[in-house]
Write an enzyme that holds these catalytic residues in place. Sequence first.
Site, PDB file in Angstrom:
ATOM      1  N   THR A  61       7.296   5.729 -34.315  1.00  0.00           N
ATOM      2  CA  THR A  61       7.290   4.362 -34.826  1.00  0.00           C
ATOM      3  C   THR A  61       6.933   3.357 -33.740  1.00  0.00           C
ATOM      4  O   THR A  61       7.080   3.623 -32.550  1.00  0.00           O
ATOM      5  CB  THR A  61       8.658   4.000 -35.436  1.00  0.00           C
ATOM      6  OG1 THR A  61       9.663   4.064 -34.436  1.00  0.00           O
ATOM      7  CG2 THR A  61       9.010   4.938 -36.581  1.00  0.00           C
ATOM      8  N   ASP A  62       6.503   2.189 -34.178  1.00  0.00           N
ATOM      9  CA  ASP A  62       6.157   1.118 -33.247  1.00  0.00           C
ATOM     10  C   ASP A  62       7.293   0.088 -33.177  1.00  0.00           C
ATOM     11  O   ASP A  62       8.358   0.305 -33.770  1.00  0.00           O
ATOM     12  CB  ASP A  62       4.830   0.461 -33.641  1.00  0.00           C
ATOM     13  CG  ASP A  62       4.852  -0.181 -35.024  1.00  0.00           C
ATOM     14  OD1 ASP A  62       5.949  -0.432 -35.563  1.00  0.00           O
ATOM     15  OD2 ASP A  62       3.769  -0.440 -35.561  1.00  0.00           O
ATOM     16  N   GLN A  63       7.059  -0.999 -32.513  1.00  0.00           N
ATOM     17  CA  GLN A  63       8.085  -2.017 -32.333  1.00  0.00           C
ATOM     18  C   GLN A  63       8.548  -2.617 -33.659  1.00  0.00           C
ATOM     19  O   GLN A  63       9.659  -3.105 -33.780  1.00  0.00           O
ATOM     20  CB  GLN A  63       7.558  -3.117 -31.413  1.00  0.00           C
ATOM     21  CG  GLN A  63       8.624  -4.089 -30.980  1.00  0.00           C
ATOM     22  CD  GLN A  63       8.093  -5.061 -29.944  1.00  0.00           C
ATOM     23  OE1 GLN A  63       6.903  -5.118 -29.685  1.00  0.00           O
ATOM     24  NE2 GLN A  63       8.985  -5.821 -29.339  1.00  0.00           N
ATOM     25  N   VAL A 115       7.742   0.855 -37.967  1.00  0.00           N
ATOM     26  CA  VAL A 115       6.917   1.632 -38.895  1.00  0.00           C
ATOM     27  C   VAL A 115       6.089   2.645 -38.103  1.00  0.00           C
ATOM     28  O   VAL A 115       5.889   2.501 -36.894  1.00  0.00           O
ATOM     29  CB  VAL A 115       5.990   0.730 -39.752  1.00  0.00           C
ATOM     30  CG1 VAL A 115       6.790  -0.260 -40.571  1.00  0.00           C
ATOM     31  CG2 VAL A 115       4.973   0.009 -38.903  1.00  0.00           C
TER      32      VAL A 115
END
Length: 133
Positions: free
Chosen positions: A13-15, A18
């Site tokens: 996931t990203d910041q 997601v």
Amino acid sequence: MVEARIRVIYGDTDQMGVVYHANYLRYFEFARGEFFRSRGGSYRELEREGVMLPVIEVAAAYKAPARYDDELVVRVWVSDFKRASLSFSYEVRRAGAPESLLSTGRTVHACVGRDGKPTRLPEALVRLLQEAT
């Protein structure tokens, strides 16, 4: 069509929480491996025979986000094959929610020998692909 299941890990996931867009390519690759295994073969066997299937084209469309700990179902099927190339298509959905289309994609693969030059798809692979279409 083959369905491969994979769970989203935190590192995917990203910041924003997601799944980072490039990780869908990893999910496609995972599903391709499961496709070959489900048909009694493996990419490793092809490599031992001197056949490589590098990705020469990729496309992905993102419809909805996947998030940490989601279980994903990646559907993969052979959408086309020719003398020295083949294409796979993909759909990524959240497990238990078949209407939840998260992503679609397609990869095109060249068939090359160890020398990197195009070569015909091996007959055993052609038979496997014909059974899958």
